[in-house]
Design a protein around this motif. Structure first.
Motif, short mmCIF file in Angstrom:
data_model
loop_
_atom_site.label_atom_id
_atom_site.label_comp_id
_atom_site.label_asym_id
_atom_site.label_seq_id
_atom_site.Cartn_x
_atom_site.Cartn_y
_atom_site.Cartn_z
N ALA A 284 0.74 -1.24 0.08
CA ALA A 284 0.03 0.06 -0.05
C ALA A 284 0.90 1.37 0.02
N LEU A 285 1.82 1.33 0.55
CA LEU A 285 2.89 2.39 0.67
C LEU A 285 3.46 2.47 -0.54
N GLN A 286 3.68 1.43 -1.29
CA GLN A 286 4.53 1.52 -2.47
C GLN A 286 3.50 1.98 -3.46
N ALA A 287 2.31 1.82 -3.45
CA ALA A 287 1.37 2.26 -4.43
C ALA A 287 1.25 3.97 -4.00
N MET A 288 1.24 4.29 -2.93
CA MET A 288 1.17 5.76 -2.62
C MET A 288 2.28 6.29 -3.01
N ILE A 289 3.48 5.87 -2.83
CA ILE A 289 4.80 6.26 -3.30
C ILE A 289 4.75 6.61 -4.91
N LEU A 290 4.37 5.77 -5.57
CA LEU A 290 4.33 5.63 -6.93
C LEU A 290 3.23 6.47 -7.57
N SER A 291 2.25 6.78 -6.78
CA SER A 291 1.23 7.65 -7.26
C SER A 291 1.72 9.18 -6.86
N GLN A 292 2.41 9.54 -5.88
CA GLN A 292 2.87 10.90 -5.77
C GLN A 292 4.08 11.20 -6.65
N TYR A 293 4.82 10.13 -7.05
CA TYR A 293 5.83 10.29 -8.14
C TYR A 293 5.27 10.64 -9.48
N LYS A 294 4.18 9.94 -9.76
CA LYS A 294 3.72 10.35 -11.05
C LYS A 294 2.97 11.68 -11.01
N ARG A 295 2.34 12.15 -9.93
CA ARG A 295 1.89 13.40 -9.59
C ARG A 295 2.85 14.66 -10.00
N LYS A 296 4.35 14.23 -9.38
CA LYS A 296 5.32 15.24 -9.63
C LYS A 296 5.90 15.38 -11.02
N VAL A 297 5.80 14.07 -11.84
CA VAL A 297 6.41 14.15 -13.28
C VAL A 297 5.31 14.82 -14.11
N ILE A 305 -2.62 16.87 -12.28
CA ILE A 305 -3.39 15.57 -12.25
C ILE A 305 -3.72 15.32 -10.72
N LYS A 306 -4.51 14.24 -10.64
CA LYS A 306 -4.67 13.48 -9.07
C LYS A 306 -4.73 12.19 -9.24
N PRO A 307 -3.64 11.54 -9.23
CA PRO A 307 -3.51 10.13 -9.34
C PRO A 307 -4.38 9.50 -8.12
N VAL A 308 -5.03 8.47 -8.37
CA VAL A 308 -5.92 7.81 -7.48
C VAL A 308 -5.23 6.18 -7.25
N ILE A 309 -5.23 5.74 -6.15
CA ILE A 309 -5.07 4.15 -5.84
C ILE A 309 -6.41 3.73 -4.98
N MET A 310 -6.35 2.33 -5.26
CA MET A 310 -7.48 1.60 -4.82
C MET A 310 -6.85 0.38 -3.87
N LEU A 311 -7.27 0.41 -2.71
CA LEU A 311 -6.83 -0.75 -1.84
C LEU A 311 -8.05 -1.49 -1.47
N LYS A 312 -7.95 -2.65 -1.83
CA LYS A 312 -9.34 -3.53 -1.66
C LYS A 312 -8.93 -5.00 -0.73
N SER A 313 -10.15 -4.92 0.32
CA SER A 313 -9.77 -6.02 1.21
C SER A 313 -10.97 -6.95 1.27
N LYS A 314 -10.74 -8.13 1.69
CA LYS A 314 -11.77 -9.10 1.53
C LYS A 314 -13.08 -8.80 2.00
N SER A 315 -13.10 -8.13 3.13
CA SER A 315 -14.70 -7.64 3.79
C SER A 315 -14.36 -6.30 4.37
N ILE A 316 -15.64 -5.71 4.85
CA ILE A 316 -15.50 -4.18 5.31
C ILE A 316 -14.69 -4.30 6.27
N LYS A 317 -14.96 -5.15 7.29
CA LYS A 317 -14.11 -5.16 8.50
C LYS A 317 -12.80 -5.18 8.14
#
Length: 349
Positions: A284-297, A305-317
């Motif tokens: 998740a941290l890696q995805a955030m870092i890559l997203s911020q890098y793209k924004r700076k580019v 631009i506003k890069p978006v990342i999606m983090l998905k889990s098996k359940s709401i809990k």
């Protein structure tokens, strides 16, 4: 697996289906900025072939139940709009749209009801076979306008609550026996908690059995003595690998437009997939870092631009727990943590 789409091919022939004429209001009834793509026309030709009573197929199922299994971004909402226009011509006036999220309800309101929105799908002046038609939002189907498309938007949770505890101006079971209703389920993969093999259900899915699948089946099967109620489901991610779900939809998939075909037809962006050996939190941290890098580019290129990342889990809990852990990790993030992620990551395409 066999599909209703395949059955129609065998019965009527692909060429005959391809030559099906779409009604003029499929073009004039849409917002002038919207144009049908070839695969969307193909989808509607299968739908019209199935629904056409002259072809002696529709009558075999008293209450039509269909699944549009189409890739994300391929225009499922457009198919809903066209189905509504066609079914209006066939005599239907009441349409119930339901989904699992309030956010999608609001987006759908822009699609079908907000004529000032850029996402609005219908023509500014909507006519069907020479008749001017309004699309009206309603809270229930009691005393609705017999000349309009009456659209009730809700969540499946809200629908279940309204039906089990009577409220003023809410939908009741009588609404589905007085007049025919078209039920439109978006993100329909959420509606199969009961169908799933029992030992594959999550606890949340098991708890949703009463609230979701049985509620829809109960109102769908109601007999109004006129036209049959119709259930149209739309999703990109039905779990057809589950044997019970695959069996349920074996004769209901009216159109199957996969992500692979969507890409091959040139409508999808090319997607690159990378697999890493990091644990969940570091990924998740890696995805955030890559997203911020793209924004700076993009900032260097003069684009905001506003890069978006999606983090998905098996359940709401699990999702809530992971979200809190992620926030805490970001709040205490150090340069050494970023360096460790870089050193530890192993990629596989």
């Amino acid at each position: 697996m066999a599909k209703l789409q395949d059955t129609l091919d065998k019965m009527f022939g692909q060429l005959n289906i391809a030559q099906t004429q779409l009604p003029e209001y499929f073009e004039t009834g849409l917002n002038p900025s919207k144009r049908l793509r070839p695969y969307q026309e193909e989808c509607m030709k299968y739908f019209l072939t199935y629904m056409n009573p002259d072809k002696n197929f529709y009558g075999k199922q008293r209450s039509p139940h269909l699944l549009f299994h189409m890739a994300t971004g391929s225009g499922k909402t457009m198919m809903m709009a066209l189905a509504m226009l066609y079914l209006y011509e066939r005599g239907y006036r009441n349409f119930l749209f339901f989904v699992s999220s309030n956010n999608i309800v609001e987006k759908t309101r822009d699609n079908f009801l907000n004529s000032s929105s850029s996402k609005y799908l219908f023509a500014p002046i909507l006519t069907i076979e020479g008749r001017k038609v309004e699309v009206k939002e309603v809270k229930n189907f009691q005393g609705t306008d017999s000349d309009s498309i009456n659209l009730c938007l809700t969540t499946i949770q809200g629908l279940h609550a309204d039906l089990t505890a009577e409220k003023e101006n809410a939908v009741t079971y009588e609404d589905f026996t007085a007049e025919p209703v078209v039920l439109i389920a978006d993100e329909a993969h959420h509606l199969n908690a009961e169908t799933k093999v029992a030992n594959k259900r999550s606890r949340e899915e098991a708890e949703n059995v009463q609230n979701w699948e049985r509620t829809i089946d109960n109102i769908f099967q109601r007999d109004n003595g006129k036209l049959p109620n119709i259930l149209l489901e739309f999703t990109a991610t039905m779990d057809l690998a589950d044997q019970a779900i695959a069996q349920k939809y074996d004769d209901k998939i009216i159109f199957d437009y996969t992500l692979k075909r969507f890409r091959e037809d040139g409508y999808s962006k090319e997607v690159e997939t990378f697999v890493t050996d990091l644990d969940e939190l570091d990924r998740a941290l890696q995805a955030m870092i890559l997203s911020q890098y793209k924004r700076k580019v993009f900032v260097k290129l003069g684009q905001d631009i506003k890069p978006v990342i999606m983090l998905k889990s098996k359940s709401i809990k699990d999702n809530k727990a992971n979200y809190e852990a992620f926030k805490e990790r970001v709040a205490t993030l150090k340069l050494s943590d970023i360096s460790n992620i870089l050193k530890s990551a192993t990629y596989r395409v």
